[in-house]
Scaffold this motif. Structure first.
Motif, PDB file in Angstrom:
ATOM      1  N   ASN A  21    -108.892  12.875  99.754  1.00 34.07           N
ATOM      2  CA  ASN A  21    -108.282  13.141 101.060  1.00 34.07           C
ATOM      3  C   ASN A  21    -106.777  13.273 100.910  1.00 34.07           C
ATOM      4  O   ASN A  21    -106.344  14.027 100.030  1.00 34.07           O
ATOM      5  CB  ASN A  21    -108.783  12.218 102.185  1.00 34.07           C
ATOM      6  CG  ASN A  21    -108.670  10.736 101.995  1.00 34.07           C
ATOM      7  OD1 ASN A  21    -109.415  10.147 101.225  1.00 34.07           O
ATOM      8  ND2 ASN A  21    -107.774  10.087 102.714  1.00 34.07           N
ATOM      9  N   ASP A  22    -105.994  12.611 101.745  1.00 36.59           N
ATOM     10  CA  ASP A  22    -104.570  12.919 101.903  1.00 36.59           C
ATOM     11  C   ASP A  22    -103.762  13.186 100.624  1.00 36.59           C
ATOM     12  O   ASP A  22    -103.851  12.434  99.665  1.00 36.59           O
ATOM     13  CB  ASP A  22    -103.836  11.747 102.560  1.00 36.59           C
ATOM     14  CG  ASP A  22    -104.592  11.113 103.686  1.00 36.59           C
ATOM     15  OD1 ASP A  22    -105.619  11.658 104.099  1.00 36.59           O
ATOM     16  OD2 ASP A  22    -104.146  10.056 104.135  1.00 36.59           O
ATOM     17  N   GLN A  38    -105.319  10.842  97.740  1.00 35.86           N
ATOM     18  CA  GLN A  38    -106.359   9.847  97.962  1.00 35.86           C
ATOM     19  C   GLN A  38    -107.622  10.309  97.250  1.00 35.86           C
ATOM     20  O   GLN A  38    -108.082  11.441  97.468  1.00 35.86           O
ATOM     21  CB  GLN A  38    -106.609   9.698  99.471  1.00 35.86           C
ATOM     22  CG  GLN A  38    -105.488   8.980 100.182  1.00 35.86           C
ATOM     23  CD  GLN A  38    -105.482   7.508  99.820  1.00 35.86           C
ATOM     24  OE1 GLN A  38    -106.249   6.716 100.343  1.00 35.86           O
ATOM     25  NE2 GLN A  38    -104.614   7.124  98.889  1.00 35.86           N
ATOM     26  N   TRP A  46    -115.737   9.070 100.820  1.00 36.10           N
ATOM     27  CA  TRP A  46    -114.594   8.154 100.843  1.00 36.10           C
ATOM     28  C   TRP A  46    -114.986   6.794 100.271  1.00 36.10           C
ATOM     29  O   TRP A  46    -116.062   6.276 100.580  1.00 36.10           O
ATOM     30  CB  TRP A  46    -114.102   8.010 102.286  1.00 36.10           C
ATOM     31  CG  TRP A  46    -112.812   7.283 102.405  1.00 36.10           C
ATOM     32  CD1 TRP A  46    -111.567   7.814 102.396  1.00 36.10           C
ATOM     33  CD2 TRP A  46    -112.638   5.863 102.562  1.00 36.10           C
ATOM     34  NE1 TRP A  46    -110.617   6.822 102.530  1.00 36.10           N
ATOM     35  CE2 TRP A  46    -111.249   5.617 102.638  1.00 36.10           C
ATOM     36  CE3 TRP A  46    -113.514   4.779 102.641  1.00 36.10           C
ATOM     37  CZ2 TRP A  46    -110.723   4.330 102.791  1.00 36.10           C
ATOM     38  CZ3 TRP A  46    -112.997   3.499 102.787  1.00 36.10           C
ATOM     39  CH2 TRP A  46    -111.602   3.287 102.869  1.00 36.10           C
ATOM     40  N   PHE A  83    -103.877   3.120  99.337  1.00 34.91           N
ATOM     41  CA  PHE A  83    -103.884   4.126 100.396  1.00 34.91           C
ATOM     42  C   PHE A  83    -102.641   5.008 100.284  1.00 34.91           C
ATOM     43  O   PHE A  83    -101.805   4.855  99.410  1.00 34.91           O
ATOM     44  CB  PHE A  83    -103.951   3.443 101.767  1.00 34.91           C
ATOM     45  CG  PHE A  83    -105.344   3.073 102.224  1.00 34.91           C
ATOM     46  CD1 PHE A  83    -106.433   3.080 101.357  1.00 34.91           C
ATOM     47  CD2 PHE A  83    -105.570   2.694 103.547  1.00 34.91           C
ATOM     48  CE1 PHE A  83    -107.710   2.738 101.788  1.00 34.91           C
ATOM     49  CE2 PHE A  83    -106.838   2.352 103.990  1.00 34.91           C
ATOM     50  CZ  PHE A  83    -107.905   2.373 103.123  1.00 34.91           C
ATOM     51  N   THR A  84    -102.522   5.880 101.286  1.00 33.09           N
ATOM     52  CA  THR A  84    -101.487   6.922 101.277  1.00 33.09           C
ATOM     53  C   THR A  84    -100.069   6.354 101.248  1.00 33.09           C
ATOM     54  O   THR A  84     -99.795   5.301 101.838  1.00 33.09           O
ATOM     55  CB  THR A  84    -101.725   7.822 102.498  1.00 33.09           C
ATOM     56  OG1 THR A  84    -102.946   8.498 102.263  1.00 33.09           O
ATOM     57  CG2 THR A  84    -100.621   8.824 102.711  1.00 33.09           C
ATOM     58  N   ARG A 169     -99.827   1.257 108.019  1.00 31.89           N
ATOM     59  CA  ARG A 169     -99.973   1.987 106.752  1.00 31.89           C
ATOM     60  C   ARG A 169     -99.098   3.229 106.598  1.00 31.89           C
ATOM     61  O   ARG A 169     -98.322   3.581 107.449  1.00 31.89           O
ATOM     62  CB  ARG A 169    -101.437   2.374 106.548  1.00 31.89           C
ATOM     63  CG  ARG A 169    -102.062   3.205 107.654  1.00 31.89           C
ATOM     64  CD  ARG A 169    -103.553   3.464 107.323  1.00 31.89           C
ATOM     65  NE  ARG A 169    -104.231   4.232 108.340  1.00 31.89           N
ATOM     66  CZ  ARG A 169    -104.900   3.700 109.359  1.00 31.89           C
ATOM     67  NH1 ARG A 169    -104.984   2.395 109.483  1.00 31.89           N
ATOM     68  NH2 ARG A 169    -105.488   4.469 110.251  1.00 31.89           N
ATOM     69  N   ASP A 170     -99.300   3.894 105.454  1.00 34.19           N
ATOM     70  CA  ASP A 170     -98.800   5.228 105.123  1.00 34.19           C
ATOM     71  C   ASP A 170     -97.275   5.336 105.069  1.00 34.19           C
ATOM     72  O   ASP A 170     -96.664   6.171 105.762  1.00 34.19           O
ATOM     73  CB  ASP A 170     -99.377   6.269 106.107  1.00 34.19           C
ATOM     74  CG  ASP A 170    -100.899   6.272 106.129  1.00 34.19           C
ATOM     75  OD1 ASP A 170    -101.492   5.749 105.164  1.00 34.19           O
ATOM     76  OD2 ASP A 170    -101.490   6.768 107.096  1.00 34.19           O
ATOM     77  N   GLU A 222    -101.389   8.530 111.998  1.00 39.83           N
ATOM     78  CA  GLU A 222    -101.400   8.266 110.554  1.00 39.83           C
ATOM     79  C   GLU A 222    -100.401   9.180 109.842  1.00 39.83           C
ATOM     80  O   GLU A 222     -99.961  10.190 110.379  1.00 39.83           O
ATOM     81  CB  GLU A 222    -102.792   8.532 109.969  1.00 39.83           C
ATOM     82  CG  GLU A 222    -103.898   7.725 110.626  1.00 39.83           C
ATOM     83  CD  GLU A 222    -105.260   7.966 110.010  1.00 39.83           C
ATOM     84  OE1 GLU A 222    -105.966   6.977 109.782  1.00 39.83           O
ATOM     85  OE2 GLU A 222    -105.640   9.121 109.772  1.00 39.83           O
ATOM     86  N   TRP A 312    -111.740  14.678 109.361  1.00 45.02           N
ATOM     87  CA  TRP A 312    -112.565  13.466 109.306  1.00 45.02           C
ATOM     88  C   TRP A 312    -113.864  13.619 110.085  1.00 45.02           C
ATOM     89  O   TRP A 312    -114.824  12.889 109.849  1.00 45.02           O
ATOM     90  CB  TRP A 312    -111.788  12.247 109.800  1.00 45.02           C
ATOM     91  CG  TRP A 312    -110.812  11.774 108.771  1.00 45.02           C
ATOM     92  CD1 TRP A 312    -109.447  11.788 108.858  1.00 45.02           C
ATOM     93  CD2 TRP A 312    -111.115  11.223 107.478  1.00 45.02           C
ATOM     94  NE1 TRP A 312    -108.886  11.292 107.705  1.00 45.02           N
ATOM     95  CE2 TRP A 312    -109.884  10.939 106.849  1.00 45.02           C
ATOM     96  CE3 TRP A 312    -112.304  10.959 106.796  1.00 45.02           C
ATOM     97  CZ2 TRP A 312    -109.809  10.388 105.566  1.00 45.02           C
ATOM     98  CZ3 TRP A 312    -112.227  10.408 105.509  1.00 45.02           C
ATOM     99  CH2 TRP A 312    -110.998  10.138 104.922  1.00 45.02           C
TER     100      TRP A 312
HETATM  101  C1  FRU Z   1    -105.580   9.408 106.687  1.00 43.14           C
HETATM  102  C2  FRU Z   1    -105.898   8.031 106.164  1.00 43.14           C
HETATM  103  C3  FRU Z   1    -104.617   7.261 105.961  1.00 43.14           C
HETATM  104  C4  FRU Z   1    -105.002   6.270 104.915  1.00 43.14           C
HETATM  105  C5  FRU Z   1    -105.933   7.056 104.046  1.00 43.14           C
HETATM  106  C6  FRU Z   1    -107.012   6.247 103.413  1.00 43.14           C
HETATM  107  O1  FRU Z   1    -106.465  10.403 106.360  1.00 43.14           O
HETATM  108  O2  FRU Z   1    -106.762   7.367 107.047  1.00 43.14           O
HETATM  109  O3  FRU Z   1    -104.108   6.695 107.141  1.00 43.14           O
HETATM  110  O4  FRU Z   1    -103.901   5.791 104.203  1.00 43.14           O
HETATM  111  O5  FRU Z   1    -106.504   8.037 104.879  1.00 43.14           O
HETATM  112  O6  FRU Z   1    -107.738   6.997 102.490  1.00 43.14           O
END
Ligand code: FRU
Length: 511
Positions: A21-22, A38, A46, A83-84, A169-170, A222, A312
């Motif tokens: 992902n991200d 990710q 995931w 995570f991101t 996060r992030d 996010e 998602w």
């Molecule tokens: C966004 C997210 C982020 C998080 C990551 C986890 O797509 O939900 O907020 O850090 O994916 O994989």
């Protein structure tokens, strides 16, 4: 490597296998564009979130590298996921991680702790806690060391939001030259707020301000990004974030919005015309269903952004194997005043030309109502289409059509509504999700001389449309049959004037 499986992107990055992902930690350093992402090293959905890694020296050809940050305890007993986050080059060694004259690359990421535990630093974290942590690299981003003596460097959300510790996060970090400080933007995802922080050394962070909620507030906020861009002779700041669900009108699932404003080193203040009262509207960075978690490069003079080309809503079900998800084409960002309003402009990065074949162009002074076949033009294209209104209701191009045109993806412009559309209702496989087979719209005013301009990047499983000067983009995945190589122009309800189509084949970056 074998990159010929059904739907395998030919000029977009996708991992050889497993879930992605991200984009995260995007940094240009010593001639290399790093793309961390990710990644699940153990599966095609995931889980076990780690930082995968790819590098490029031209933003076009990518080499997948070994996993950069592997989920702690993988595979049997994962106690921390990565995570991101983001990465910076600490040129002045403010962090003290530099050694032997080597510039440390420093990554700030979210630690997600699935179980309560006492960490090596002595800090205690709760079940499902998210905190911000640090890792550094002394070999230009190849291998990373987590800062176990101090992690997490931001343990809990700022007061009075300590209860948001499961949705914190992030971190996006950058150097702010004017105040000579590191700045971090992180999200309090569940309450649609961003928290901004400052630091002298990347390890000790002081909370500086909050931003939000504004405009689109569906689902969670996010993956924030904050960066400066020139507008005429001034500098403006752009705040970008993802929201999931709650994307643009007519989509289901994830989306990306932005704000234009000012930043003084502590607080981001959006311009009045960037905010809509009562959360009634938003500045959408992309109007399609498949552009999320956009992140921008540190370490470049220009601003380049990459999005996760998935959603998602159905991301874990798309019919690709043995990988899932691709990244968008890197987009060069700028600002322009359009229709009296400061607007984010996106263009495919220029180096894409290096993998393009020769131009096939055709033009019509007047294009009659009906269709014009373009033949079997292939599945990887860079198309430029321009035209002016006459009496047609809509005009556009069909791409990735099977020989009988039963499968097709329709991209066009409606003169009445002044909207771009991408119709993937018959674009191929869509049974994996009930919302996938849809039509998407994005507003675009013709230019001052009445011309509409569309630039369309077509790959085996995606279309990215850049409208006008790049003020409107629309990105959508498609899963057509292998035989879907045909294209045709169409005009409905009448004709159009001054039609020009330039089409280049894009070659695969994988062989
Ligand atoms: C966004 C997210 C982020 C998080 C990551 C986890 O797509 O939900 O907020 O850090 O994916 O994989």
């Amino acid at each position: 490597i074998n990159y010929t499986q059904p739907y395998r992107p030919q000029f977009h990055f996708s991992p050889t296998k497993n879930w992605m992902n991200d984009p995260a930690g995007l940094i240009y350093h010593n001639g290399n564009y790093h793309l961390y992402f990710q990644y699940n090293p153990g599966g095609i959905e995931w889980g076990n979130m780690s930082w995968g890694h790819a590098t490029s020296d031209d933003l076009t050809h990518w080499q997948e590298q070994p996993v950069a940050l592997l989920a702690r305890g993988f595979p049997d007993n994962v106690t921390e996921m990565f995570f991101t986050g983001s990465a910076v080059a600490d040129e002045q060694n403010t962090s003290g991680f530099g050694a032997g004259g080597k510039t440390p690359l420093v990554a700030l990421y979210t630690s997600y702790y699935p179980i309560a535990q006492t960490l090596p630093s002595g800090k205690e974290v709760k079940t499902n806690q998210q905190s911000q942590s640090l890792a550094y690299s002394l070999d230009d981003g190849t291998t990373w060391t987590t800062y176990d003596a101090g992690n997490p460097v931001i343990h809990n959300p700022p007061s009075p939001y300590e209860e948001e510790y499961q949705n914190f996060r992030d971190p996006f970090v950058f150097w702010h030259a004017e105040t000579r400080k590191w700045i971090m933007v992180s999200t309090l995802a569940g309450i649609h707020k961003l928290a901004l922080w400052t630091s002298d050394n990347l390890k000790d962070w002081s909370h500086a301000s909050f931003f939000g909620p504004f405009n689109a507030v569906g689902g969670v906020w996010e993956c924030p990004n904050l960066f400066p861009l020139d507008l005429d002779s001034s500098t403006k700041w752009v705040m970008v974030m993802g929201l999931n669900p709650g994307g643009p009108p007519g989509t289901v699932g994830s989306g990306t919005q932005y704000f234009i404003g000012d930043f003084d080193g502590t607080t981001f203040v959006p311009d009045e015309d960037s905010v809509y009262e009562g959360n009634k509207s938003a500045n959408w960075m992309d109007w399609g269903p498949d552009f999320y978690a956009a992140a921008s490069y540190n370490g470049l003079d220009e601003r380049m952004a990459v999005g996760w080309m998935n959603n998602w809503q159905y991301g874990e079900k798309i019919p690709t194997y043995p990988w899932r998800s691709a990244m968008s084409t890197p987009r060069q960002l700028s600002l322009k005043t359009i229709g009296g309003k400061p607007t984010l402009i996106q263009r495919p990065h220029a180096q894409i030309q290096s993998i393009e074949g020769k131009d096939h162009s055709s033009s019509w002074k007047f294009f009659e109502e009906g269709t014009q076949d373009l033949g079997s033009v292939g599945k990887t294209l860079d198309i430029e289409l321009s035209f002016s209104a006459s009496n047609a209701t809509d005009f556009g191009i069909i791409v990735q059509a099977t020989p009988d045109f039963k499968e097709q993806t329709k991209i066009g412009y409606n003169f009445t509504s002044q909207m771009i559309f991408v119709d993937r209702r018959n674009s191929g496989e869509s049974s994996f999700d009930g919302t996938f087979a849809s039509i998407y719209h994005a507003p675009l005013a013709p230019s001052y001389d009445g011309t509409v301009h569309l630039r369309i990047l077509v790959d085996w499983s995606s279309v990215e449309v850049f409208g006008g000067q790049g003020e409107t983009t629309l990105t959508a995945q498609i899963f057509p049959d292998r035989s879907a190589t045909f294209a045709r122009l169409f005009s409905n309800g009448g004709g159009v004037e001054d039609v020009k189509v330039d089409m280049k084949r894009v070659s695969s970056i994988w062989n």
